[in-house]
Structure formats: structure tokens, C-alpha cells
Design a protein around this motif. Structure first.
Motif, short mmCIF file in Angstrom:
data_model
loop_
_atom_site.label_atom_id
_atom_site.label_comp_id
_atom_site.label_asym_id
_atom_site.label_seq_id
_atom_site.Cartn_x
_atom_site.Cartn_y
_atom_site.Cartn_z
N GLY A 150 0.71 -1.17 0.00
CA GLY A 150 -0.05 0.06 0.04
C GLY A 150 0.81 1.23 0.06
N ARG A 151 2.18 1.41 -0.25
CA ARG A 151 2.91 2.34 0.09
C ARG A 151 3.89 2.46 -1.37
N VAL A 152 3.94 3.70 -1.86
CA VAL A 152 4.86 3.73 -2.96
C VAL A 152 6.28 3.74 -2.69
N ALA A 153 6.78 2.60 -3.40
CA ALA A 153 8.30 2.67 -3.32
C ALA A 153 9.30 2.70 -4.24
N GLY A 154 8.97 3.37 -5.25
CA GLY A 154 9.77 3.80 -6.28
C GLY A 154 8.93 4.04 -7.80
N VAL A 155 9.68 3.92 -8.88
CA VAL A 155 9.06 3.79 -10.37
C VAL A 155 9.69 3.13 -10.82
N PHE A 156 9.08 2.53 -12.11
CA PHE A 156 9.75 2.09 -13.30
C PHE A 156 9.81 3.20 -14.36
N ALA A 157 11.16 3.08 -14.96
CA ALA A 157 11.16 4.35 -15.88
C ALA A 157 11.84 3.71 -17.25
N ARG A 158 11.67 4.06 -18.27
CA ARG A 158 12.11 3.74 -19.48
C ARG A 158 13.29 4.47 -19.95
N ASP A 159 14.38 3.53 -20.25
CA ASP A 159 15.45 4.46 -20.58
C ASP A 159 15.29 4.60 -22.35
N PRO A 160 16.36 5.28 -22.99
CA PRO A 160 16.23 5.71 -24.34
C PRO A 160 16.17 4.54 -25.37
N HIS A 161 16.34 3.26 -24.72
CA HIS A 161 16.26 1.96 -25.66
C HIS A 161 14.92 1.40 -25.49
N ASN A 162 14.08 2.17 -24.78
CA ASN A 162 12.80 1.39 -24.47
C ASN A 162 12.64 0.41 -23.45
N ARG A 163 14.03 0.06 -22.50
CA ARG A 163 13.77 -0.84 -21.49
C ARG A 163 13.49 -0.20 -20.09
N LEU A 164 12.73 -0.87 -19.38
CA LEU A 164 12.39 -0.53 -18.14
C LEU A 164 13.43 -0.72 -17.13
N HIS A 165 13.47 0.08 -16.19
CA HIS A 165 14.30 0.14 -14.95
C HIS A 165 13.55 0.44 -13.49
N ALA A 166 14.05 -0.10 -12.79
CA ALA A 166 13.29 0.29 -11.37
C ALA A 166 14.02 1.09 -10.60
N PHE A 167 13.62 2.25 -10.30
CA PHE A 167 14.24 3.27 -9.35
C PHE A 167 13.53 3.26 -7.97
#
Length: 520
Positions: free
Chosen positions: A160-177
Motif C-alpha cells: 500500500g505504499r509507493v516504493a519507487g517507479v519503473f522508468a524507460r531508458d532511451p532504448h525502451n527498456r524499463l528500470h526500477a528506481f
């Protein structure tokens, strides 16, 4: 990885990072700093009562009047009272606001303000100048880690708590922050419309990501269309700042006839929603709309308003001698993630600042130049609140596996822009909103099936706006229904909607349409 993640490199994100210093933060931005932020394009300035003839009370009153009956007056007064302190912060960060020979600030006038209170830079350069000063400070700050070229596509939620984001790099791959606290400052929704003054990154991602995670969405139907976007075929459209009308520029049609005086006692200086509808009517009627500053500014145009002059001259229009062709364009979203007075959203661990949030300051229609003010006020408040809350926030834990990579669906994004422009624009009515919701639902379901988070975010953000517009059966501020053209006193209150409610409404309308076809 620092404990605090700020998503967005506009004024709110940069100011928040600087106010958190020397506490370590990660600043996640979709484009190189300064290139993808609406703040850098802001021409008017920051609204603040800085003259002895003005006061925060008057500023709050003007805000409430422009907001068409649903401004949170306590919020308006508290923001107006904080304005001078935030101007002082910006000065300390190097913002080169206009001053007179004695060093006093020289504010300008804008529509619906009862005093000269727009603290600006060289007529129309406030946004770019403020951003340049803050970017220099941020790049020099050892506490701020800048990650450029990453587009946030989804929130990571644990227990129930926000723990980060998934973000897309310039090559359209997703990474967890991962982060113990996340602050969304990703801007507005302009890129959901075919005609906008906003950069391509302003596609409603905060609205969609937050709503999908269960955040409360406020005032989504209230979209402000700037009445004087320069109509020269550019995307995004350059802006003819409201300060031009403050200096006496007038709006005329192709025949040279002024059309605003019959529509409002303040004519060209009426609230933006009224001016936008006036301009829209002239354009839609084939008469054209033009901003004529040849008498009010004339030969001094390039000196007083260099950015506007450059955009016009590039298109072959000399604004010192010729009227500027204009049209209404999506400019600002009064809605967004509901936030309290500290910038907290309804989701634990998530704050919002700037256009991503909806604080109650703007009501149904933002008062000119209150946007940059709100950005710095709530960025500062969020920074203070995060700092106070951080000791009690648990560690987010290890990063989860990222979703599969995907490529943005350009055709789908273009279709959403056309749908929103046609059916959820300056003028709205039930049949168009129904058509928009049904088609947006289909695009959203297509995106879910394809695991395409970018298209899903665009479609879900658009659905929230269209559903809220469908539900508000009256006209108020930036929301105008041709089938309900009058304001209804019973609806003089803020609206709230969830993604589930927007999806349910859209599915019901789609089922009704299918059943009607079956019966036929």
C-alpha cells in the motif's frame, strides 16, 4: 541510491531538489534539463504581491474570482502569503527578475489581476531565465544525482505504499528506481491534445500512474486553453504571452473588428476561459482571430517581447507591424493528483508538486501566472514534509523485476490527441464525450493487451479527463458544456474520480452502444 526520488525536471522538480539540499536526492528527468519542461516556456512570470499597493488578500481574492466558485480560499490565501518568500528564494538562486534603477522589483499586469503583480524577466522570458538559474544550481549541487533520458511509466507499490517507479531508458527498456519517498513533478496533459503549448513529455503520466495505483484524482475536467497560442502550424504552438494584452494589445478578427468587448466588461483582460471561447468562436466561424499589438507596443515589440517576436518573425509575421494569428491551445491542467496543503497525495509515500498535483488553488480556471507560484510553493512544502516524514518511512526493499520492454505507439498517441482536441476541448457536449470515452477505452484495452505502458498512460489520463467532463453537467471555468451552458450552483464544488470509476463509465457507454446496434 538516495532515499528521495523526484520525477520531473521542471520548476517544481528543480526547486524541490534545491530545497531538500543537502539531503541526497535522485532527480529523474525524461529529457536533458531545460529541454522538456513547460516551465521553461512560461512567458508571464510568477504572481506575487510585491508592491505596497497590493496585498496577499487581494491576490487571493482575484484567484478565487477567476476560479469560478470552487477555489479553496484557505489554500489561495496561504499560497499568496507565501509568495514573497518564494520570490526571495528564486532571487537567491539567481533568477534575474526585472528591477528598476533603485533595485525594486517591477511587476507587470495580466488578465484578471487587480494589481501589477507578475514578477517577470525581460517581458516574456521569465520561465527560461528562472529555469536557467535553477539548472545551474542543480548541476552544481553535490547532493543531487541527475538521471536524464528516463521516462517514468509506472509506480512501484508495496504493501500500500509507493516504493519507487519503473522508468524507460532511451532504448525502451524499463528500470526500477527505488525510494522511500517519491515526488511527482512531471507536468500536465498538453500532449494529449492536438493543439497545445506544452512539450511532448507533458502527456498526463502522473495522472495515470497515480490513478492506477489508487490515488485520488481531483478536478480532472478543468483544462485551461490559452486563448493566444500563435497559430503558425508549429507543434507545440508558441505562445503570445498574456502580458501583451496587459500592455494594451487587442483581439480582432480578419475584418479588423474587436470581438471581446461584447463578451465581457474586461474585454481582452477577461478570465482566460472567456477569452479562449471568444477566440474559438471567431476561428470556428471562419473569421479568424488575431492579436494586434501594433499600436500598444509597435516598434518596441522585439525589445519588450523578444521570444514572441522571434516566433512570429520565423513564420513571416512582423508583430510590430502586423496582427498575430492566434488560436486557443491546451495550456494548463487545473486537475491532477489530489494533494493536501503539504503536497501529500492520498497514496502513502507519494507527493506531487506543480501541474502534476491539484491543490485547490486554481479551482475551475487558473489565474494567470499562478502556475509558477504554485510550483515553487508546493515544491518547498513537499520538501519540508518529506524531510520531516523520512525518519519514519520504511526501506523500500530490493527492486522488483521490470516489466517487458516496449516501443511507444505513435499512431495511438496521435489518435488520442485528435479525440481530445475534437471532443474534450474548448467546447464539449454529451455525444462527443461519449464517443471519446468509448474510443479511449478501446485504445486503453489495446495498450493493456500489448503491455504498452506509454499508450496506456496516455489513454488512462485522457479517460479520467473525459469521464470527469461527462459527469459535470454544467459549465464552469475551463469546462464548457454546450448542452449545459450555465453554471449550476449545486455543482459549485471540486470533483473527484478514480480510474475504476472512469473505466466503469466508459464500459457502460460502450455496452449501451453495442446494445443499440444489436437492437437496430
Amino acid at each position: 541510491m538516495p532515499d528521495i526520488l523526484i520525477v520531473g525536471g521542471g520548476l517544481a522538480g528543480l526547486f524541490c531538489a534545491l530545497k531538500l539540499a543537502p539531503r541526497p536526492v535522485t532527480l529523474l528527468v525524461a529529457a536533458p534539463l531545460g529541454e522538456g519542461a513547460s516551465s521553461a516556456w512560461a512567458q508571464g512570470g510568477v504572481a506575487a504581491a510585491v508592491l505596497p499597493t497590493d496585498s496577499p488578500d487581494l491576490h487571493a481574492r482575484d484567484t478565487a474570482i477567476a476560479g469560478a466558485g470552487i477555489v479553496d480560499k484557505d489554500v489561495a490565501l496561504s499560497v499568496a502569503r507565501e509568495a514573497r518568500s518564494r520570490i526571495d528564494d528564486l532571487l537567491a538562486f539567481g533568477a534575474p527578475f526585472d528591477r528598476d534603477a533603485a533595485g525594486a522589483l517591477v511587476p507587470s499586469q495580466e488578465a484578471a489581476h487587480s494589481a501589477r503583480r507578475i514578477v517577470r524577466v525581460k517581458g516574456d522570458g521569465a520561465g527560461a531565465a528562472i529555469m536557467a538559474a535553477l539548472i545551474a544550481r542543480v548541476r552544481a549541487a553535490p547532493s543531487i544525482e541527475i538521471v536524464e533520458g528516463y521516462v517514468a511509466d509506472d509506480l512501484i507499490v508495496r504493501e500500500g505504499r509507493v516504493a519507487g517507479v519503473f522508468a524507460r531508458d532511451p532504448h525502451n527498456r524499463l528500470h526500477a528506481f527505488m525510494a522511500r519517498a517519491a515526488i511527482l513533478a512531471t507536468g500536465g496533459v498538453g500532449a494529449l491534445y492536438a493543439l497545445t503549448t506544452n512539450p511532448p513529455q507533458a502527456a498526463g503520466s502522473a495522472l495515470a500512474m497515480g490513478a492506477r495505483a489508487g490515488a485520488r484524482i481531483a478536478d480532472a475536467e478543468f483544462v485551461q486553453f490559452h486563448p493566444t497560442a500563435i497559430d503558425i502550424g508549429r507543434d507545440p504552438a508558441p505562445l503570445a504571452t498574456e502580458a501583451l494584452r496587459g500592455e494594451g494589445a487587442i483581439l480582432v478578427n480578419r475584418a479588423g473588428k474587436r470581438f471581446m468587448p461584447p463578451l465581457h466588461k474586461d474585454a481582452e483582460l477577461a478570465p482566460r476561459d472567456i477569452v479562449a471561447r471568444g477566440v474559438f468562436a471567431e476561428v470556428a466561424g471562419g473569421r479568424g482571430a488575431f492579436l494586434d499589438a501594433t499600436q500598444a507596443v509597435g516598434a518596441a515589440f522585439a525589445e519588450k517581447f523578444p521570444n514572441v517576436a522571434a516566433a512570429c518573425l520565423e513564420a513571416g509575421v512582423d508583430p510590430a507591424k502586423q496582427p498575430i494569428p492566434v488560436a486557443p491551445a491546451e495550456h494548463y491542467h487545473m486537475g491532477g493528483l489530489w494533494t493536501d496543503s503539504h503536497g501529500r497525495t492520498s497514496l502513502p509515500g507519494l507527493w506531487a508538486a506543480g501541474e502534476s498535483g491539484s491543490t485547490g488553488l486554481h479551482g475551475a480556471n487558473r489565474l494567470a501566472s499562478n502556475s509558477l507560484l504554485e510550483a515553487v510553493v508546493y515544491a518547498a512544502r513537499a520538501a519540508a514534509d518529506v524531510s520531516a516524514a523520512l525518519p519514519s518511512i520504511p526501506d523500500p526493499g530490493a527492486a522488483p523485476a521490470a516489466p517487458p520492454a516496449f516501443a511507444p505507439d505513435a499512431a495511438g498517441a496521435r489518435e488520442i490527441r485528435q479525440i481530445m482536441q475534437r471532443h474534450v476541448g474548448v467546447l464539449r457536449e454529451a455525444s462527443g464525450l461519449r464517443a471519446a470515452l468509448i474510443r479511449l477505452l478501446a485504445l486503453r484495452d489495446k495498450a493493456v493487451a500489448a503491455d504498452n505502458l506509454d499508450l496506456r498512460n496516455r489513454a488512462e489520463a485522457a479517460l479520467l479527463i473525459a469521464a470527469a467532463a461527462y459527469n459535470r453537467r454544467e459549465s464552469r471555468g475551463g469546462h464548457f458544456r454546450t448542452d449545459f451552458p450555465q453554471a449550476d450552483p449545486a455543482q459549485a464544488q471540486r470533483s473527484f474520480i478514480s480510474l475504476e470509476e472512469a473505466l466503469s463509465l466508459s464500459r457502460d457507454l460502450a455496452d449501451e452502444k453495442s446494445n443499440a446496434f444489436a437492437r437496430a
